[in-house]
Design an enzyme around this catalytic site. Structure first.
Site, PDB file in Angstrom:
ATOM      1  N   ALA A 134      -3.999   7.421  -5.292  1.00  0.00           N
ATOM      2  CA  ALA A 134      -2.590   7.038  -5.411  1.00  0.00           C
ATOM      3  C   ALA A 134      -2.572   5.557  -5.775  1.00  0.00           C
ATOM      4  O   ALA A 134      -2.693   4.682  -4.916  1.00  0.00           O
ATOM      5  CB  ALA A 134      -1.864   7.287  -4.101  1.00  0.00           C
ATOM      6  N   GLY A 138       0.825  -1.215   0.000  1.00  0.00           N
ATOM      7  CA  GLY A 138       0.000   0.000   0.000  1.00  0.00           C
ATOM      8  C   GLY A 138       0.846   1.245   0.000  1.00  0.00           C
ATOM      9  O   GLY A 138       2.061   1.184  -0.224  1.00  0.00           O
ATOM     10  N   ASN A 139       0.214   2.384   0.235  1.00  0.00           N
ATOM     11  CA  ASN A 139       0.961   3.645   0.325  1.00  0.00           C
ATOM     12  C   ASN A 139       0.275   4.557   1.329  1.00  0.00           C
ATOM     13  O   ASN A 139      -0.762   4.215   1.892  1.00  0.00           O
ATOM     14  CB  ASN A 139       1.096   4.290  -1.062  1.00  0.00           C
ATOM     15  CG  ASN A 139      -0.242   4.595  -1.693  1.00  0.00           C
ATOM     16  OD1 ASN A 139      -1.018   5.390  -1.177  1.00  0.00           O
ATOM     17  ND2 ASN A 139      -0.537   3.944  -2.817  1.00  0.00           N
ATOM     18  N   TYR A 140       0.838   5.728   1.558  1.00  0.00           N
ATOM     19  CA  TYR A 140       0.378   6.592   2.644  1.00  0.00           C
ATOM     20  C   TYR A 140      -0.827   7.463   2.295  1.00  0.00           C
ATOM     21  O   TYR A 140      -1.232   8.298   3.091  1.00  0.00           O
ATOM     22  CB  TYR A 140       1.526   7.500   3.110  1.00  0.00           C
ATOM     23  CG  TYR A 140       2.598   6.765   3.856  1.00  0.00           C
ATOM     24  CD1 TYR A 140       2.316   6.133   5.063  1.00  0.00           C
ATOM     25  CD2 TYR A 140       3.893   6.691   3.361  1.00  0.00           C
ATOM     26  CE1 TYR A 140       3.296   5.457   5.760  1.00  0.00           C
ATOM     27  CE2 TYR A 140       4.882   6.013   4.041  1.00  0.00           C
ATOM     28  CZ  TYR A 140       4.587   5.404   5.242  1.00  0.00           C
ATOM     29  OH  TYR A 140       5.561   4.734   5.928  1.00  0.00           O
ATOM     30  N   SER A 141      -1.392   7.289   1.131  1.00  0.00           N
ATOM     31  CA  SER A 141      -2.540   8.126   0.763  1.00  0.00           C
ATOM     32  C   SER A 141      -3.699   7.922   1.739  1.00  0.00           C
ATOM     33  O   SER A 141      -4.020   6.800   2.120  1.00  0.00           O
ATOM     34  CB  SER A 141      -2.993   7.772  -0.653  1.00  0.00           C
ATOM     35  OG  SER A 141      -4.220   8.396  -0.921  1.00  0.00           O
TER      36      SER A 141
END
Ligand code: CTP
Length: 234
Positions: free
Chosen positions: A107, A41-44
């Site tokens: 994102a 995943g990512n920090y969005s």
């Protein structure tokens, strides 16, 4: 009533400049599964996309929000929860035939595990785990073809050469505009409550936005984009 009072009232009321328009917004970071319990995943946080969806709704648009993050409950927002880039693409396809504006604030993970393990990977079974990643589907690029009625606004998170990289992305993905935010600055962008950046249009024009809360920035971005939407079809 005096003109000054009318002007003040007008400033306080939401603009209704998206009445009769259909707007599709994506938000949040995609989650690409490794096994049934883990993902890349990512920090969005989804905040920028959710702010844009709410702002568009207040301006009178019919809004579809395709998001990976539980969205604010708001009358008139049609929300679809998705996880992966593939799911996001599948959710978007049927929505776009009718849409006037696509806001691609999500994102999307650029890479995804090449294989999803069907069963949970167990700790005792290995000392080291190598997850091979493959290039993910490019959602925006897939949606470009044959959509002249649709204004496509992309987002770009950049740390260097903001303008040049965002401009190249706009060209590469055939976008009408792109909002680039500087992720090298603390307190703005991915996951934060505030954002700042530069909005580039296909015709070469640009507008800079100072740091401000995402909800306020959403209004300012729509102020800039709505007058450039293609003529109404209905
Ligand atoms: N995007 C997309 N599908 C992807 C990656 C990005 O649709 N697989 C969209 C994003 O939602 C955003 C725009 O493309 O609106 C730019 O995203 P970004 O990640 O900055 O661009 P990339 O093409 O991934 O370029 P790079 O990672 O090399 O900077």
């Amino acid at each position: 009533p005096p003109a000054a009072l009318l002007a003040a009232l007008e400033g306080a009321l939401p603009r209704r400049d998206l009445e009769g328009r259909r707007v599709v917004v994506t938000a949040g970071g995609t989650r690409e599964p490794i096994d049934p319990v883990r993902y890349i995943g990512n920090y969005s946080s989804g905040k920028m996309g959710h702010a844009l969806a709410l702002a568009a709704r207040q301006r009178g648009a019919q809004v579809s929000l395709v998001t990976t993050v539980a969205a604010p409950d708001h009358p008139g927002l049609e929300v679809q929860l998705v996880e992966t880039a593939e799911e996001m693409l599948a959710a978007l396809r049927p929505l776009l035939a009718d849409a006037d504006l696509l806001v691609m604030a999500a994102a999307v993970a650029d890479f995804r595990p090449a294989r999803r393990e069907p069963a949970k990977i167990r700790r005792e079974e290995r000392e080291r785990l190598v997850v091979e990643l493959e290039r993910n589907v490019d959602v925006l690029a897939e949606l470009v073809r044959g959509q002249e009625h649709l204004f496509r606004l992309g987002f770009a998170a950049e740390d260097l050469d903001l303008d040049a990289r965002a401009r190249a992305k706009l060209e590469r993905k055939g976008l009408d505009a792109i909002f680039a935010n500087d992720i090298s600055q603390p307190g703005i962008g991915l996951g934060a409550d505030d954002n700042a950046g530069v909005l580039l249009f296909r015709d070469g024009s640009r507008a800079e936005f100072e740091r401000m809360p995402k909800r306020m920035l959403a209004e300012r971005l729509l102020d800039a984009v709505v007058p450039r939407l293609p003529p109404r079809r209905r």
